[in-house]
Design a protein around this motif. Structure first.
Motif, PDB file in Angstrom:
ATOM      1  N   GLN A 290       0.824  -1.235   0.031  1.00 40.54           N
ATOM      2  CA  GLN A 290      -0.055  -0.055  -0.067  1.00 40.54           C
ATOM      3  C   GLN A 290       0.931   1.392  -0.032  1.00 40.54           C
ATOM      4  O   GLN A 290       1.840   1.440   0.590  1.00 40.54           O
ATOM      5  CB  GLN A 290      -0.869  -0.103   1.076  1.00 40.54           C
ATOM      6  CG  GLN A 290      -2.147  -0.888   1.117  1.00 40.54           C
ATOM      7  CD  GLN A 290      -3.196  -0.935   2.407  1.00 40.54           C
ATOM      8  OE1 GLN A 290      -3.264   0.261   2.870  1.00 40.54           O
ATOM      9  NE2 GLN A 290      -3.826  -1.825   2.582  1.00 40.54           N
ATOM     10  N   ASN A 291       0.488   2.306  -0.669  1.00 38.90           N
ATOM     11  CA  ASN A 291       0.918   3.657  -0.526  1.00 38.90           C
ATOM     12  C   ASN A 291       2.349   3.821  -1.034  1.00 38.90           C
ATOM     13  O   ASN A 291       3.261   4.425  -0.465  1.00 38.90           O
ATOM     14  CB  ASN A 291       0.813   4.063   0.803  1.00 38.90           C
ATOM     15  CG  ASN A 291      -0.530   4.358   1.312  1.00 38.90           C
ATOM     16  OD1 ASN A 291      -1.647   4.667   0.336  1.00 38.90           O
ATOM     17  ND2 ASN A 291      -0.832   4.007   2.545  1.00 38.90           N
ATOM     18  N   ILE A 292       2.760   2.845  -1.936  1.00 39.37           N
ATOM     19  CA  ILE A 292       4.155   2.874  -2.701  1.00 39.37           C
ATOM     20  C   ILE A 292       4.502   4.035  -3.507  1.00 39.37           C
ATOM     21  O   ILE A 292       3.582   4.427  -4.081  1.00 39.37           O
ATOM     22  CB  ILE A 292       4.426   1.512  -3.452  1.00 39.37           C
ATOM     23  CG1 ILE A 292       4.240   0.504  -2.039  1.00 39.37           C
ATOM     24  CG2 ILE A 292       5.768   1.549  -3.970  1.00 39.37           C
ATOM     25  CD1 ILE A 292       4.550  -1.058  -3.092  1.00 39.37           C
ATOM     26  N   VAL A 293       5.384   4.871  -3.197  1.00 41.04           N
ATOM     27  CA  VAL A 293       5.640   5.971  -3.953  1.00 41.04           C
ATOM     28  C   VAL A 293       5.994   5.630  -5.529  1.00 41.04           C
ATOM     29  O   VAL A 293       6.379   4.508  -5.967  1.00 41.04           O
ATOM     30  CB  VAL A 293       6.815   6.881  -3.354  1.00 41.04           C
ATOM     31  CG1 VAL A 293       6.432   7.379  -1.962  1.00 41.04           C
ATOM     32  CG2 VAL A 293       8.141   6.108  -3.211  1.00 41.04           C
ATOM     33  N   ALA A 294       5.779   6.629  -6.315  1.00 43.21           N
ATOM     34  CA  ALA A 294       6.032   6.691  -7.701  1.00 43.21           C
ATOM     35  C   ALA A 294       7.554   5.820  -7.773  1.00 43.21           C
ATOM     36  O   ALA A 294       8.363   6.558  -7.054  1.00 43.21           O
ATOM     37  CB  ALA A 294       5.885   7.892  -8.393  1.00 43.21           C
TER      38      ALA A 294
ATOM     39  N   ARG B  89       9.416   4.373 -22.111  1.00 44.61           N
ATOM     40  CA  ARG B  89       8.504   3.324 -22.002  1.00 44.61           C
ATOM     41  C   ARG B  89       8.426   2.850 -20.619  1.00 44.61           C
ATOM     42  O   ARG B  89       7.147   2.337 -20.008  1.00 44.61           O
ATOM     43  CB  ARG B  89       8.972   2.064 -22.899  1.00 44.61           C
ATOM     44  CG  ARG B  89       8.226   0.782 -22.676  1.00 44.61           C
ATOM     45  CD  ARG B  89       8.609  -0.071 -23.648  1.00 44.61           C
ATOM     46  NE  ARG B  89       7.456  -1.228 -23.686  1.00 44.61           N
ATOM     47  CZ  ARG B  89       7.178  -2.072 -24.529  1.00 44.61           C
ATOM     48  NH1 ARG B  89       7.825  -2.082 -25.782  1.00 44.61           N
ATOM     49  NH2 ARG B  89       6.364  -3.276 -24.217  1.00 44.61           N
ATOM     50  N   ARG B  90       9.620   2.853 -19.801  1.00 44.81           N
ATOM     51  CA  ARG B  90       9.654   2.554 -18.569  1.00 44.81           C
ATOM     52  C   ARG B  90       8.684   3.374 -17.626  1.00 44.81           C
ATOM     53  O   ARG B  90       7.852   2.771 -16.727  1.00 44.81           O
ATOM     54  CB  ARG B  90      11.001   2.519 -18.055  1.00 44.81           C
ATOM     55  CG  ARG B  90      11.904   1.584 -18.561  1.00 44.81           C
ATOM     56  CD  ARG B  90      13.410   1.287 -17.779  1.00 44.81           C
ATOM     57  NE  ARG B  90      14.083   2.650 -17.463  1.00 44.81           N
ATOM     58  CZ  ARG B  90      14.956   3.022 -18.414  1.00 44.81           C
ATOM     59  NH1 ARG B  90      15.145   2.395 -19.743  1.00 44.81           N
ATOM     60  NH2 ARG B  90      15.542   4.154 -17.963  1.00 44.81           N
ATOM     61  N   LYS B  91       8.879   4.639 -17.813  1.00 47.19           N
ATOM     62  CA  LYS B  91       7.855   5.711 -17.185  1.00 47.19           C
ATOM     63  C   LYS B  91       6.496   5.410 -17.451  1.00 47.19           C
ATOM     64  O   LYS B  91       5.717   5.453 -16.303  1.00 47.19           O
ATOM     65  CB  LYS B  91       8.384   7.113 -17.519  1.00 47.19           C
ATOM     66  CG  LYS B  91       7.712   8.274 -16.622  1.00 47.19           C
ATOM     67  CD  LYS B  91       8.505   9.504 -17.329  1.00 47.19           C
ATOM     68  CE  LYS B  91       7.869  10.494 -16.312  1.00 47.19           C
ATOM     69  NZ  LYS B  91       6.392  10.668 -16.570  1.00 47.19           N
ATOM     70  N   ASN B  92       5.946   5.404 -18.754  1.00 49.50           N
ATOM     71  CA  ASN B  92       4.630   5.240 -18.806  1.00 49.50           C
ATOM     72  C   ASN B  92       3.831   3.740 -18.114  1.00 49.50           C
ATOM     73  O   ASN B  92       2.939   3.948 -17.746  1.00 49.50           O
ATOM     74  CB  ASN B  92       4.299   5.265 -20.375  1.00 49.50           C
ATOM     75  CG  ASN B  92       4.804   6.824 -20.933  1.00 49.50           C
ATOM     76  OD1 ASN B  92       4.901   7.674 -20.366  1.00 49.50           O
ATOM     77  ND2 ASN B  92       5.147   6.852 -22.120  1.00 49.50           N
ATOM     78  N   THR B  93       4.894   2.796 -18.369  1.00 49.09           N
ATOM     79  CA  THR B  93       4.468   1.642 -17.822  1.00 49.09           C
ATOM     80  C   THR B  93       4.428   1.494 -16.396  1.00 49.09           C
ATOM     81  O   THR B  93       3.289   1.070 -15.881  1.00 49.09           O
ATOM     82  CB  THR B  93       5.503   0.416 -18.341  1.00 49.09           C
ATOM     83  OG1 THR B  93       5.490   0.431 -19.738  1.00 49.09           O
ATOM     84  CG2 THR B  93       5.147  -0.938 -17.890  1.00 49.09           C
ATOM     85  N   SER B  94       5.423   2.140 -15.716  1.00 45.22           N
ATOM     86  CA  SER B  94       5.357   2.132 -14.286  1.00 45.22           C
ATOM     87  C   SER B  94       3.965   2.987 -13.959  1.00 45.22           C
ATOM     88  O   SER B  94       3.496   2.236 -12.884  1.00 45.22           O
ATOM     89  CB  SER B  94       6.709   2.880 -13.681  1.00 45.22           C
ATOM     90  OG  SER B  94       6.507   2.783 -12.165  1.00 45.22           O
ATOM     91  N   GLU B  95       3.855   4.057 -14.513  1.00 48.84           N
ATOM     92  CA  GLU B  95       2.774   4.789 -14.050  1.00 48.84           C
ATOM     93  C   GLU B  95       1.389   4.256 -14.137  1.00 48.84           C
ATOM     94  O   GLU B  95       0.311   4.047 -13.466  1.00 48.84           O
ATOM     95  CB  GLU B  95       2.647   6.396 -14.845  1.00 48.84           C
ATOM     96  CG  GLU B  95       4.023   7.180 -14.127  1.00 48.84           C
ATOM     97  CD  GLU B  95       3.950   8.479 -14.989  1.00 48.84           C
ATOM     98  OE1 GLU B  95       3.219   8.389 -16.361  1.00 48.84           O
ATOM     99  OE2 GLU B  95       4.727   9.094 -14.618  1.00 48.84           O
TER     100      GLU B  95
END
Length: 336
Positions: free
Chosen positions: A152-156, A309-315
């Protein structure tokens, strides 16, 4: 008091047990006692080490109808009113017999409309569009993924670089896919660029092979039967994973991932993640192992060089799972 009927062993691994433990820990946190009912003592240590009582039926986990007389006795002796079931071997007759005495909740992965339960839980990404006939109480979709508190509540996630790769294959790895993935990445010219954190499940029959073959390789870290998965998910930059609840843990952690499948119950999930452009699916190792391994390497190389790609996928992954599913499941159970 909640009772949970679940099994785990070297054939079906520990996935069912682990998601039930997550629910049990949430129930305990809000003041409800939980006891686990098992066919045998295989998963007893895992459960009791978390502080929960177990009852063994000494039955065949693949033939649940045969255990009904024993389970009826347990229900009467313990004055059970509510039972949560997590097993692919439950039948409509089994549920009907239990519902003569108690309320029944069920965790479903296969869109099984034959089970007339009091509460049906299907937390998969594709579940919100499924039809379940006349079942009144439904908990469908990723808002009900039963993850532990640590998710829960893991930061970006910081995805600015790729240096640590997480590899996980579930509790058993009957196809020895972990060894095959490591063998394939070892052949790549960029192998030494990364450090590989390899999760080895409790019932993995290939532990000795992996230890002997890879234990002394400096950039490979073997992690046996770990209890703090979220630590490694947050530490690593890309994950290679079999299907199952682990994929939803990866979503909550926001770690760009590559998914492969090793069982029928993982296929619908893999297709859904692929169709939504959330996690690429490398394929099913049972159908075409070599092609699956090739795609794993292909997607890993893509992630390594493509920051956007990494950034968009993670979000996008973190938007799917907020880690509060156990709370919602507990509330649904208590309303019955």
């Amino acid at each position: 008091m909640l009772y949970i009927r679940v099994d785990g062993n070297d054939i079906i691994a520990t996935g069912h047990v682990m998601r039930c433990l997550a629910i049990a820990e949430k129930m305990r946190k809000i003041g409800e006692d939980v006891t686990f009912i098992l066919a045998d003592e295989c998963p007893k240590d895992i459960i009791e080490n978390r502080g929960f009582r177990t009852i063994s039926l000494d039955s065949d986990w693949q033939n649940m109808e045969a255990e009904i007389p024993k389970l009826r006795k347990v229900i009467e002796e313990n004055k059970i009113e509510m039972l949560l079931i997590d097993s692919y071997y439950v039948t409509s007759k089994y549920v009907e017999e239990l519902r003569k005495k108690i309320k029944v909740a069920y965790i479903d992965d296969f869109n099984d409309c034959s089970l007339n339960v009091d509460l049906l839980i299907n937390y998969n990404i594709y579940a919100s569009v499924l039809e379940y006939g006349n079942i009144k109480n439904l908990a469908l979709g990723t808002e009900f993924v039963p993850l532990r508190q640590e998710f829960q509540n893991i930061v970006a996630k910081d995805v600015s670089k790729v240096s640590k790769i997480l590899i996980t294959s579930g509790g058993t790895d009957n196809y020895n896919i972990t060894d095959k993935i490591l063998s394939r990445v070892k052949q790549c010219e960029w192998f030494e660029t990364f450090t590989y954190y390899v999760v080895i499940g409790k019932y993995n029959k290939n532990k000795d092979l992996l230890q002997n073959k890879w234990g002394n390789v400096s950039n490979i870290k073997l992690l046996c039967d770990i209890s703090n998965m979220s630590k490694y998910m947050q530490m690593c930059d890309v994950a290679i994973s079999a299907g199952g609840t682990t994929v939803y843990e990866l979503c909550a952690s926001g770690i760009p991932s590559i998914l492969y499948t090793i069982a029928d119950n993982q296929l619908s999930m893999a297709r859904a993640f692929q169709e939504r452009n959330l996690i690429p699916w490398a394929g099913d190792v049972r159908i075409d192992e070599e092609k699956c391994l090739d795609k794993i390497i292909f997607y890993l190389q893509q992630y390594a060089v493509d920051y956007e790609r990494r950034k968009n996928t993670s979000e996008a992954m973190q938007a799917v799972v907020d880690g509060k599913g156990c709370q919602r499941i507990a509330e649904a159970i208590l309303k019955l």
